[in-house]
Scaffold this motif. Structure first.
Motif, mmCIF file in Angstrom:
data_model
loop_
_atom_site.group_PDB
_atom_site.id
_atom_site.type_symbol
_atom_site.label_atom_id
_atom_site.label_comp_id
_atom_site.label_asym_id
_atom_site.label_seq_id
_atom_site.Cartn_x
_atom_site.Cartn_y
_atom_site.Cartn_z
ATOM 1 N N MET A 1 0.837 -1.210 0.000
ATOM 2 C CA MET A 1 0.000 0.000 0.000
ATOM 3 C C MET A 1 0.871 1.258 0.000
ATOM 4 O O MET A 1 0.470 2.304 -0.495
ATOM 5 C CB MET A 1 -0.940 -0.001 1.213
ATOM 6 C CG MET A 1 -2.101 -0.978 1.133
ATOM 7 S SD MET A 1 -3.196 -0.761 -0.301
ATOM 8 C CE MET A 1 -3.890 0.865 0.006
ATOM 9 N N ASP A 2 2.107 1.119 0.546
ATOM 10 C CA ASP A 2 3.022 2.280 0.554
ATOM 11 C C ASP A 2 3.398 2.695 -0.872
ATOM 12 O O ASP A 2 3.620 3.861 -1.155
ATOM 13 C CB ASP A 2 4.291 1.954 1.365
ATOM 14 C CG ASP A 2 4.972 0.662 0.915
ATOM 15 O OD1 ASP A 2 6.191 0.693 0.664
ATOM 16 O OD2 ASP A 2 4.301 -0.389 0.800
ATOM 17 N N VAL A 3 3.415 1.724 -1.787
ATOM 18 C CA VAL A 3 3.798 2.018 -3.172
ATOM 19 C C VAL A 3 2.704 2.821 -3.886
ATOM 20 O O VAL A 3 2.977 3.593 -4.802
ATOM 21 C CB VAL A 3 4.076 0.692 -3.934
ATOM 22 C CG1 VAL A 3 4.427 0.950 -5.388
ATOM 23 C CG2 VAL A 3 5.198 -0.065 -3.249
ATOM 24 N N VAL A 4 1.440 2.637 -3.472
ATOM 25 C CA VAL A 4 0.342 3.362 -4.134
ATOM 26 C C VAL A 4 -0.165 4.504 -3.244
ATOM 27 O O VAL A 4 -1.324 4.903 -3.335
ATOM 28 C CB VAL A 4 -0.822 2.405 -4.516
ATOM 29 C CG1 VAL A 4 -0.352 1.381 -5.539
ATOM 30 C CG2 VAL A 4 -1.391 1.696 -3.291
ATOM 31 N N ASP A 5 0.722 5.002 -2.365
ATOM 32 C CA ASP A 5 0.399 6.139 -1.491
ATOM 33 C C ASP A 5 -0.839 5.903 -0.641
ATOM 34 O O ASP A 5 -1.618 6.833 -0.388
ATOM 35 C CB ASP A 5 0.200 7.432 -2.323
ATOM 36 C CG ASP A 5 1.479 7.791 -3.060
ATOM 37 O OD1 ASP A 5 2.562 7.504 -2.500
ATOM 38 O OD2 ASP A 5 1.405 8.325 -4.181
ATOM 39 N N TYR A 6 -1.053 4.637 -0.240
ATOM 40 C CA TYR A 6 -2.161 4.287 0.659
ATOM 41 C C TYR A 6 -3.513 4.735 0.105
ATOM 42 O O TYR A 6 -4.401 5.138 0.837
ATOM 43 C CB TYR A 6 -1.930 4.884 2.055
ATOM 44 C CG TYR A 6 -0.641 4.386 2.666
ATOM 45 C CD1 TYR A 6 -0.570 3.121 3.252
ATOM 46 C CD2 TYR A 6 0.517 5.156 2.626
ATOM 47 C CE1 TYR A 6 0.624 2.644 3.787
ATOM 48 C CE2 TYR A 6 1.721 4.683 3.157
ATOM 49 C CZ TYR A 6 1.763 3.425 3.737
ATOM 50 O OH TYR A 6 2.935 2.943 4.264
#
Length: 421
Positions: free
Chosen positions: A147-152
């Motif tokens: 989720m960190d990769v898609v800015d949550y």
């Protein structure tokens, strides 16, 4: 050994979606791997130019795996939550390791499916969900990872969730038994503590979801069935078959029979976790010594059971299969390799008895000429060499199998009835 109930948990999903990192994170958060070990892995990972792989290193501690950056074997790791004591069956995601995945998933009570938020459902996600369903995994927890990769982003999470729900419907997984959680194994979001980064999410975090899993009922009253994984010779003891008790109880003094090798004897000693024990039950990985059995008398794929109720050996068996992928069509006479428990035996599909409608479960066609990818069918199968297998209605633990050919899993199924030798 913990006094909490035990669960075997499979971690499944596509390669590179973060399974190993998630496992490492779980072990770390539950105190199963101390901080300094993680530190050591972090330094090692950075030296190899794989910074950020330190949690994955916890699981992939085989040197070869570090070099390749992929998970090969099924590593068993243990951790405790408030409710359960878990053994993780880390199932490799790589295609060529689906075989391990099959023997791995069949050992699990429940599973965590890892799906990367930036990638969504990938080919192996499908395959693993399908296998989990066929091999009888009960509940599925879906970790929408990275989720960190898609800015949550909540929208991205919902998109992936809808995609997975659709997949669960296709393979008839009861999707109400699925829990979805937005996580970041790398950053630790929603694993052991609720994350501020996903303030829009109010469901269980991963450790809570694991605590809420239903308790598996061990099949202790079924007859003993213990598929053999390996046979060792240990000095001072003799021949030691090793395997996992699937059903029933194994006691010292029991008279047992190994099928299809058709040899037997009295159990002298049972060892578990390097300690001698008087008995073992479902889920226990054991080594045991049987009076009068030599190393060449039994082999991997044999099943140990009581001498007075020995494991079935199939002349033929009828099974329901689902074809996942096959480049052309499957007709009677086709002979791929069947993987059942620890056995791998070439088997011929003698007849295709009926084609099923996968959505309703009704018969769609009697004696069809062929079946192809996506079809579900009832077939009669003849093993090319002796195979011990049980009807899944009687002993489900020994009643499922996967069918492989051309380096891939082409079908999976359940045994309906066995015509014994």
């Amino acid at each position: 050994m913990s006094d909490k109930p035990h669960q075997n948990l499979a971690i499944i999903g596509h390669v590179d979606h973060g399974k190993s990192t998630l496992v490492g994170r779980l072990l770390f958060e539950t105190g199963s791997v101390p901080e300094h070990v993680i530190e050591q892995y972090r330094e090692e990972a950075e030296e190899k130019g794989k910074g950020g792989f330190e949690f994955a290193y916890v699981m992939d501690n085989l040197a070869e795996e570090r070099e390749r950056g992929v998970t090969i074997d099924i590593a068993h790791q243990e951790f405790d939550t408030d409710e359960y004591y878990f053994t993780i069956v880390d199932c490799p995601g790589h295609r060529d390791f689906v075989k391990n995945m099959i023997t791995g998933a069949s050992q699990a009570d429940n599973a965590v499916l890892v799906v990367a938020a930036d990638d969504g459902v990938a080919p192996q996600t499908r395959e693993h969900v399908f296998l989990a369903r066929t091999l009888g995994i009960g509940e599925l927890i879906i970790g929408v990872n990275k989720m960190d990769v898609v800015d949550y982003g909540e929208e991205k999470y919902k998109e992936v969730k809808a995609e997975v729900q659709n997949l669960l419907k296709q393979v008839q997984f009861r999707s109400e038994d699925a829990t979805f959680i937005p996580i970041s194994a790398f950053e630790g979001d929603n694993i052991a503590e609720r994350s501020d980064n996903t303030s829009w999410y109010d469901g269980d975090i991963l450790l809570e979801a694991l605590n809420n899993l239903p308790e598996p009922q061990p099949p202790t009253d079924a007859p003993l069935r213990l598929p053999i994984q390996d046979v060792y010779t240990i000095s001072g003891i003799g021949t030691v078959p090793v395997g996992r008790v699937e059903t029933g109880m194994l006691n010292t003094g029991d008279n047992v029979s190994f099928q299809p090798s058709d040899v037997g004897g009295e159990v002298k000693t049972i060892e578990m976790h390097h300690e001698e024990v008087p008995q073992a039950g479902p889920g226990d990985n054991v080594g045991f010594n049987v009076r009068g059995i030599g190393k060449d008398d039994i082999r991997r794929g044999d099943v140990c059971g009581p001498a007075d109720d020995p494991p079935s050996v199939a002349e033929t068996f009828q099974a329901q299969i689902v074809v996942m992928q096959h480049p052309s069509v499957i007709t009677a006479g086709y002979t791929p390799v069947f993987h059942a428990h620890t056995a791998q035996v070439a088997c011929t599909i003698e007849s295709i008895d009926k084609k099923m409608d996968p959505s309703s479960g009704e018969v769609a066609e009697e004696n069809p000429d062929f079946i192809q990818s996506g079809d579900s069918a009832v077939v009669t199968v003849r093993p090319q060499k002796p195979l011990s297998i049980e009807p899944s209605g009687e002993i489900p633990e020994l009643g499922s199998f996967a069918v492989r050919d051309m380096g891939q899993t082409i079908a999976a199924g359940k045994v309906m009835s066995v015509n014994e030798k």
